[in-house]
Design an enzyme around this catalytic site. Structure first.
Site, short mmCIF file in Angstrom:
data_model
loop_
_atom_site.label_atom_id
_atom_site.label_comp_id
_atom_site.label_asym_id
_atom_site.label_seq_id
_atom_site.Cartn_x
_atom_site.Cartn_y
_atom_site.Cartn_z
N GLU A 355 0.83 -1.20 0.00
CA GLU A 355 0.00 0.00 0.00
C GLU A 355 0.87 1.25 0.00
O GLU A 355 0.46 2.30 -0.50
CB GLU A 355 -0.95 0.00 1.20
CG GLU A 355 -2.11 0.98 1.05
CD GLU A 355 -3.20 0.80 2.10
OE1 GLU A 355 -4.22 0.16 1.79
OE2 GLU A 355 -3.02 1.27 3.23
N HIS A 386 6.34 -26.94 3.57
CA HIS A 386 5.50 -28.00 3.02
C HIS A 386 4.43 -27.43 2.09
O HIS A 386 3.44 -28.11 1.79
CB HIS A 386 4.86 -28.79 4.16
CG HIS A 386 5.87 -29.51 5.00
ND1 HIS A 386 6.28 -30.81 4.74
CD2 HIS A 386 6.59 -29.10 6.08
CE1 HIS A 386 7.19 -31.16 5.63
NE2 HIS A 386 7.40 -30.15 6.45
N LYS A 514 -13.78 1.87 -3.99
CA LYS A 514 -14.77 2.33 -3.00
C LYS A 514 -15.84 3.20 -3.68
O LYS A 514 -17.03 3.08 -3.38
CB LYS A 514 -14.08 3.12 -1.88
CG LYS A 514 -13.25 2.27 -0.95
CD LYS A 514 -12.92 2.96 0.36
CE LYS A 514 -11.94 4.07 0.22
NZ LYS A 514 -11.43 4.58 1.51
#
Length: 548
Positions: A355, A386, A514
């Protein structure tokens, strides 16, 4: 702060030429030539942290040229600008002073002609008083019972930082149970509330403006849940506090503004855990431990501000990151903590880095002609071994990795920690030095395999090595050392943003989604067909309406 295109500097051009000399040099050959390599390419901090950057594809000449780049882009001047309160977040006309929140020396830091430290200290004192009351049981809910559970409602910086730190410092946890709700998906708040008792639950609503959609949606649902049991809206004041600057909206929600904890425009969201946003941390581990967290960060701030570039840990890590990102073409960096309590650390700095430095426009407003922020990801060891280490070891992508581990475990069960750390040490060794075809063939021959069997399998067992890593070994994960570690990464991100000529402390990339969501939300209120978007978005919305 100067606006200098790094790719036009003499240092950048020198690095391009140097890369041609270095691109085929192996880490193993660098160690073979220099038995003092670890001593030359490692440093300690405060006897709490060892940073080993010797297993990188760098030489002393590489670092000198990278430090020349830092000089040409005026990193030293930018550091002074930030610490002096200059408004280096120019797109929002704000100072950037998370360093003031943990300024334990209490020296004046001036913004717009005013020392900010008295207000910082006043909020800290108010937080301490509040924490002492809640933790001691003096703070009572509406039925006279003490608080047992605290729910932090926030998103982004108001959630990731406090959640990461409370998890990392769980060994210091008191009797209060901490819960974190961020996602606007109703499942998150619904599941968080299921085991809780309204009589003993305290909510912290973390939103500077008290208008953040996700946070306020969750806060209203929490209040509805609470009032379904408590009944009287007057009781809200005993069970909700606000981390905000909007006193009017806080009061209208039903929160006593005496229980509103302020912070300032010069506190960026992803750098806000040191502020009132960290109230959940202080409630979880006690205010004294919160102060130690601040002290650790302040110690790293001093190191960053005062140490020459060639010994400055955040600067060194930042320069090495730029070397891989811009010259080797590495697109990602992995953060791999070998400590289960640190399981949210990669996610926290995924936000912190991506960000901050995920920008394609430079400080002059022009598209860049170089790479800016890398993709950050990671999981705790040994789980990652793993899952995705296969690709790091034998894939076609170059992925520089930071390995982080404490020497002392908070849970010294049997030989668990020795096994964990043996993997920590082994992985960086394997990534650096690999395993040659000759070694594989000799190993198979010693095991009695036929030449045909060896030839059939051997190529798949070869590890090229030459995969770069940094190792950060902490004495122990304590509030102080964690504070220093977080600040180390914060200043690494800032350093890279300065050198890459981008604005690190704004985040305009979150706005468009937004805005469009606010436009789409009313369209979801009925069952009418939507035609106002592109064909894909229209089809998705209409199928959603059909299926819901």
């Amino acid at each position: 702060m100067k606006n200098i295109n790094p790719s036009q500097t003499a240092a950048w051009k020198a690095l391009q030429q140097h890369f041609e000399q270095m691109k085929d040099v192996t880490i193993s050959s660098l160690f073979a030539k220099d038995d003092q390599r670890f001593n030359r390419f490692s440093a300690t901090f405060d006897d709490q942290m060892l940073v080993d950057f010797s297993k990188n594809r760098i030489t002393s000449e590489t670092l000198e040229k990278l430090q020349d780049l830092a000089k040409e882009t005026d990193l030293a001047g930018a550091i002074k600008s930030m610490f002096s309160g200059e408004k280096i977040n120019r797109t929002e006309d704000r100072a950037v002073l998370h360093i003031a929140l943990r300024n334990r020396s209490n020296t004046p830091i001036v913004v717009d002609g005013k020392d900010v430290m008295p207000e910082v200290n006043a909020v800290l004192a108010k937080m301490k008083q509040f924490c002492d009351r809640v933790i001691s049981g003096d703070w009572k809910g509406y039925t006279g019972k003490a608080i047992t559970d605290v729910v932090n409602i926030g998103i982004g910086g108001s959630d990731l930082g406090p959640y990461m730190v409370t998890e990392a410092l769980r060994p210091y946890k008191n009797h209060l149970n901490m819960h974190f709700v961020s996602n606007v998906d109703g499942t998150h708040i619904a599941e968080a509330l299921k085991p809780l008792n309204p009589e003993t639950t305290l909510f912290l609503v973390a939103s500077k403006t008290f208008t953040t959609q996700e946070t306020m949606t969750n806060a209203h649902s929490a209040r509805d849940w609470f009032l379904s049991a408590a009944g009287d809206p007057a009781h809200v004041a005993k069970h909700f506090a606000a981390l905000s600057t909007n006193a009017k909206a806080v009061g209208e929600f039903g929160i006593d503004t005496n229980n509103m904890f302020e912070f300032w425009d010069w506190v960026g969201g992803r750098y806000s855990l040191w502020s009132a946003i960290g109230l959940s941390i202080a409630l979880s581990v006690g205010f004294e431990h919160f102060e130690q967290l601040l002290s650790g960060a302040h110690a790293m701030d001093k190191h960053f501000a005062e140490t020459p570039a060639e010994k400055n840990l955040p600067v060194l890590l930042a320069l090495i990151g730029i070397w891989y990102n811009n010259f080797f073409g590495a697109e990602t960096e992995a953060i791999l903590p070998y400590d289960q309590y640190m399981h949210r650390f990669p996610a926290y700095f995924q936000q912190g880095n991506m960000e901050s430095n995920g920008k394609y426009v430079d400080r002059n407003g022009h598209p860049v002609d170089y790479q800016t922020g890398p993709i950050i990801w990671g999981e705790p060891g040994t789980n990652g071994q793993h899952a995705f280490y296969q690709l790091i070891h034998q894939g076609t992508k170059l992925i520089p990795c930071d390995f982080i581990a404490p020497a002392i475990s908070h849970n010294p069960l049997s030989d668990h920690h020795a096994k964990l750390l043996s993997n920590f040490f082994a992985q960086t060794e394997a990534l650096a030095f690999g395993k040659s075809l000759e070694d594989v063939e000799a190993e198979f021959a010693a095991a009695g395999k036929t030449p045909e069997q060896v030839a059939h399998v051997a190529p798949f067992k070869v590890f090229e090595g030459n995969r770069p890593t940094n190792s950060i070994l902490l004495r122990e994960i304590t509030p102080f050392s964690l504070g220093a570690l977080i600040a180390l990464y914060e200043h690494k991100i800032f350093t890279q943003g300065v050198i890459l000529n981008i604005y690190t402390f704004d985040q305009w990339g979150v706005e468009l989604g937004k805005q469009l969501a606010n436009r789409i939300l009313p369209e979801l209120a009925d069952d009418q067909e939507v035609t106002s978007h592109d064909s894909s978005t229209n089809a998705l919305i209409n199928r959603f309406k059909n299926w819901r």
